[in-house]
Design an enzyme around this catalytic site. Structure first.
Site, PDB file in Angstrom:
ATOM      1  N   GLU A 116       0.814  -1.205   0.000  1.00  0.00           N
ATOM      2  CA  GLU A 116       0.000   0.000   0.000  1.00  0.00           C
ATOM      3  C   GLU A 116       0.855   1.265   0.000  1.00  0.00           C
ATOM      4  OE1 GLU A 116      -3.172   0.437  -0.409  1.00  0.00           O
ATOM      5  OE2 GLU A 116      -3.689  -1.687  -0.473  1.00  0.00           O
ATOM      6  N   GLU A 166      -9.658   1.107  -8.704  1.00  0.00           N
ATOM      7  CA  GLU A 166     -10.272   1.199  -7.384  1.00  0.00           C
ATOM      8  C   GLU A 166     -10.781   2.609  -7.091  1.00  0.00           C
ATOM      9  OE1 GLU A 166      -7.687  -0.382  -4.385  1.00  0.00           O
ATOM     10  OE2 GLU A 166      -7.464  -2.324  -5.404  1.00  0.00           O
TER      11      GLU A 166
END
Length: 212
Positions: A116, A166
């Site tokens: 991430e 996303e």
């Protein structure tokens, strides 16, 4: 009972999983997250069992957060993005946060932290320090969050990142620790990851800087 025994008793859970009688679980909704309705009863502190009750539980994947800290420059990397859960916030639904993401099957928490950090901030993480694992809202949600502090080199970081598939539109900020602390005290850093992470970092910042 001695003081030591009292401390041990107060730190121990009075009940465990066997003290809940789960009578029924219904799946009310399944989308990106799931909503369950539980019909249950549980033991009471003064003895006996509670009446049967229904509780709705938001079922989420477990999550990982990482507070990115450049000890040499005393700088923190935060990300800013729109948050639907804060859409009614009177100031702004765009929030300054730690890098974070959901745990995919087969991933460790440390792997998620590193993935991430690269996806959301274009940042490579060196040493990882585990801060805490906690429930953000156990009254209504089963999610657990593992929070790390990741040591980084903040030079050259910035810009807009995130995965288009996303719908991520993430702006990266590199801020001095004192400036972040001012924002926290002013209520601008108002999410659990930042509050927990910055208080942890405040207690260990000097030692991390000395090691760098």
């Amino acid at each position: 009972m001695s003081a030591a025994d009292e401390d041990h008793a107060s730190a121990s859970a009075a009940f465990g999983v066997d003290d809940v009688d789960l009578l029924e679980r219904c799946y009310l909704y399944q989308g990106f997250f799931r909503l369950d309705a539980l019909r249950l009863r549980h033991r009471l502190f003064e003895g006996g069992w509670s009446a049967t009750m229904t509780r709705e539980v938001h079922h989420r994947h477990d999550a990982v957060g990482v507070l990115l800290y450049d000890a040499e420059r005393d700088a923190v990397v935060l990300v800013e993005q729109f948050r639907a859960g804060a859409i009614d916030d009177p100031v702004s639904p765009w929030k300054l946060e730690c890098v974070a993401g959901l745990v995919e099957p087969g991933e460790t928490a440390a792997e998620v932290a590193r993935r991430e950090a690269m996806e959301e901030a274009g940042c490579s993480v060196g040493e990882l320090h585990e801060v805490h694992t906690y429930y953000p809202s156990p009254g209504a949600c089963d999610e657990q969050v593992t929070l790390f502090c990741g040591l980084i080199d903040s030079r050259g970081l910035g810009g807009v990142h995130g995965l288009a598939e996303e719908h991520e539109d993430i702006r990266v900020h590199v801020l001095s620790f004192p400036r972040c602390w001012e924002l926290l005290q002013a209520g601008r850093l108002d999410n659990a990851m930042c509050l927990i992470g910055f208080h942890w970092l405040a207690a260990r910042r000097a030692s991390l800087r000395a090691r760098s």
